[in-house]
Scaffold this motif. Sequence first.
Motif, PDB file in Angstrom:
ATOM      1  N   GLY A 129       1.179  -0.969   0.060  1.00 53.44           N
ATOM      2  CA  GLY A 129      -0.190  -0.189  -0.091  1.00 53.44           C
ATOM      3  C   GLY A 129       0.494   0.983  -0.328  1.00 53.44           C
ATOM      4  O   GLY A 129       0.547   2.614  -0.288  1.00 53.44           O
ATOM      5  N   TRP A 130       1.250   1.231   0.161  1.00 54.05           N
ATOM      6  CA  TRP A 130       3.020   2.219   0.237  1.00 54.05           C
ATOM      7  C   TRP A 130       3.295   2.930  -1.000  1.00 54.05           C
ATOM      8  O   TRP A 130       3.398   1.818  -2.023  1.00 54.05           O
ATOM      9  N   ASN A 131       2.782   3.894  -1.234  1.00 49.59           N
ATOM     10  CA  ASN A 131       4.323   4.190  -2.651  1.00 49.59           C
ATOM     11  C   ASN A 131       4.383   5.499  -2.642  1.00 49.59           C
ATOM     12  O   ASN A 131       4.070   6.733  -1.383  1.00 49.59           O
ATOM     13  N   ALA A 132       5.786   6.147  -3.874  1.00 48.03           N
ATOM     14  CA  ALA A 132       6.159   7.322  -3.593  1.00 48.03           C
ATOM     15  C   ALA A 132       6.040   7.654  -4.969  1.00 48.03           C
ATOM     16  O   ALA A 132       6.523   6.919  -6.187  1.00 48.03           O
ATOM     17  N   ARG A 133       6.700   9.343  -5.301  1.00 56.75           N
ATOM     18  CA  ARG A 133       6.531   9.599  -6.302  1.00 56.75           C
ATOM     19  C   ARG A 133       7.476  10.999  -6.151  1.00 56.75           C
ATOM     20  O   ARG A 133       6.917  11.694  -5.318  1.00 56.75           O
ATOM     21  N   LEU A 134       8.208  11.335  -7.134  1.00 62.50           N
ATOM     22  CA  LEU A 134       9.358  12.181  -7.178  1.00 62.50           C
ATOM     23  C   LEU A 134       8.698  12.636  -8.353  1.00 62.50           C
ATOM     24  O   LEU A 134       9.635  12.364  -9.429  1.00 62.50           O
ATOM     25  N   PRO A 178      -0.769   4.369   2.996  1.00 58.32           N
ATOM     26  CA  PRO A 178      -1.437   2.525   2.482  1.00 58.32           C
ATOM     27  C   PRO A 178      -3.493   3.417   2.336  1.00 58.32           C
ATOM     28  O   PRO A 178      -3.374   3.902   3.602  1.00 58.32           O
ATOM     29  N   GLY A 179      -3.689   3.080   1.273  1.00 63.19           N
ATOM     30  CA  GLY A 179      -5.018   3.837   1.668  1.00 63.19           C
ATOM     31  C   GLY A 179      -5.217   5.491   2.080  1.00 63.19           C
ATOM     32  O   GLY A 179      -6.862   6.398   1.706  1.00 63.19           O
ATOM     33  N   GLY A 180      -4.537   6.153   1.248  1.00 63.57           N
ATOM     34  CA  GLY A 180      -4.064   7.446   1.045  1.00 63.57           C
ATOM     35  C   GLY A 180      -3.678   8.569   2.364  1.00 63.57           C
ATOM     36  O   GLY A 180      -3.514   8.118   3.442  1.00 63.57           O
ATOM     37  N   GLY A 181      -3.064   9.322   1.909  1.00 62.36           N
ATOM     38  CA  GLY A 181      -2.998  10.137   2.898  1.00 62.36           C
ATOM     39  C   GLY A 181      -1.173  10.499   3.327  1.00 62.36           C
ATOM     40  O   GLY A 181      -0.810   9.442   2.362  1.00 62.36           O
ATOM     41  N   SER A 182      -0.665  11.397   3.399  1.00 54.40           N
ATOM     42  CA  SER A 182       0.166  11.423   2.595  1.00 54.40           C
ATOM     43  C   SER A 182       1.178  11.576   4.004  1.00 54.40           C
ATOM     44  O   SER A 182       1.140  12.313   5.053  1.00 54.40           O
ATOM     45  N   LEU A 183       2.591  11.364   4.510  1.00 57.10           N
ATOM     46  CA  LEU A 183       3.502  11.196   5.422  1.00 57.10           C
ATOM     47  C   LEU A 183       4.474  12.142   4.662  1.00 57.10           C
ATOM     48  O   LEU A 183       4.933  12.608   5.621  1.00 57.10           O
ATOM     49  N   TYR A 184       4.310  12.064   3.614  1.00 58.85           N
ATOM     50  CA  TYR A 184       5.901  13.929   3.630  1.00 58.85           C
ATOM     51  C   TYR A 184       5.212  13.830   1.830  1.00 58.85           C
ATOM     52  O   TYR A 184       4.954  13.746   0.853  1.00 58.85           O
ATOM     53  N   GLU A 185       4.764  15.306   1.655  1.00 54.69           N
ATOM     54  CA  GLU A 185       4.764  16.029   0.686  1.00 54.69           C
ATOM     55  C   GLU A 185       5.872  17.538   0.744  1.00 54.69           C
ATOM     56  O   GLU A 185       5.511  17.781   1.558  1.00 54.69           O
ATOM     57  N   GLY A 186       6.642  17.335  -0.487  1.00 52.63           N
ATOM     58  CA  GLY A 186       8.179  18.250  -0.106  1.00 52.63           C
ATOM     59  C   GLY A 186       8.726  18.193  -0.692  1.00 52.63           C
ATOM     60  O   GLY A 186       9.230  17.356  -1.780  1.00 52.63           O
ATOM     61  N   THR A 187       9.904  19.358  -1.102  1.00 54.49           N
ATOM     62  CA  THR A 187      10.974  18.501  -2.063  1.00 54.49           C
ATOM     63  C   THR A 187      12.598  17.666  -1.558  1.00 54.49           C
ATOM     64  O   THR A 187      12.014  17.831   0.242  1.00 54.49           O
ATOM     65  N   MET A 188      12.958  17.474  -2.168  1.00 53.65           N
ATOM     66  CA  MET A 188      13.873  16.446  -1.809  1.00 53.65           C
ATOM     67  C   MET A 188      14.647  15.829  -2.832  1.00 53.65           C
ATOM     68  O   MET A 188      14.796  15.582  -4.215  1.00 53.65           O
ATOM     69  N   PRO A 189      15.880  16.859  -2.990  1.00 61.39           N
ATOM     70  CA  PRO A 189      17.289  17.308  -3.804  1.00 61.39           C
ATOM     71  C   PRO A 189      17.796  15.936  -3.617  1.00 61.39           C
ATOM     72  O   PRO A 189      17.922  15.248  -2.714  1.00 61.39           O
TER      73      PRO A 189
END
Length: 132
Positions: free
Chosen positions: A56-61, A73-84
Motif C-alpha cells: 500500500g505504500w508508494n512514493a512519487r518524485l 496505504p489507503g491515502g494520506g501523505s507521510l510527506y509532501e515536499g522537496t527532496m534534492p
Amino acid sequence: MIFMLQPQTMQVRDSFGRLETADVLEEMVRAAGGQPLIPLPDQAQRSAFVRPCTPGWNARLRVASEFLVVSFPGGGSLYEGTMPTDDAWRRDVEAAGDVVVITGPMADLRSINPAIESSLTTYVRVKVLLRR
C-alpha cells in the motif's frame, strides 16, 4: 534510503498527564506496516531491508522540481515536499524500483545514528515512481 527528519515529535497524554503515545507519527507508520529498525550486525540489517515492499505504500518524485510525495496505504501523505537527489541516487532507485524510508525522532543528520542505536526508528520499503 530516505530519512524523514522531523524537528519535533507529537505525543499524546491522558487527562492525568501520563504518556499514552510517545510519537504519533511512529505509531501511524507502524500501524501501516512499518517495521522497527533495530541495531543489528551489518549483514543481518542488510537482509532485513531485502523484504518486499510494504503493501500500500508508494512514493512519487518529480525529478525536475525535486518534489516528493510519500503516501500511506489507503491515502494520506507521510510527506509532501522537496527532496534534492543526484543522478546516482536516481539510477539506483530506478534499478531497484523502491526505496527504504526511515522515520523516527531525528531532527537533523547528527541525530540519525543515535535514534537508530536507541531503537526509536521505523522503516518501510516503498515503491517509487520517478517522473522526469
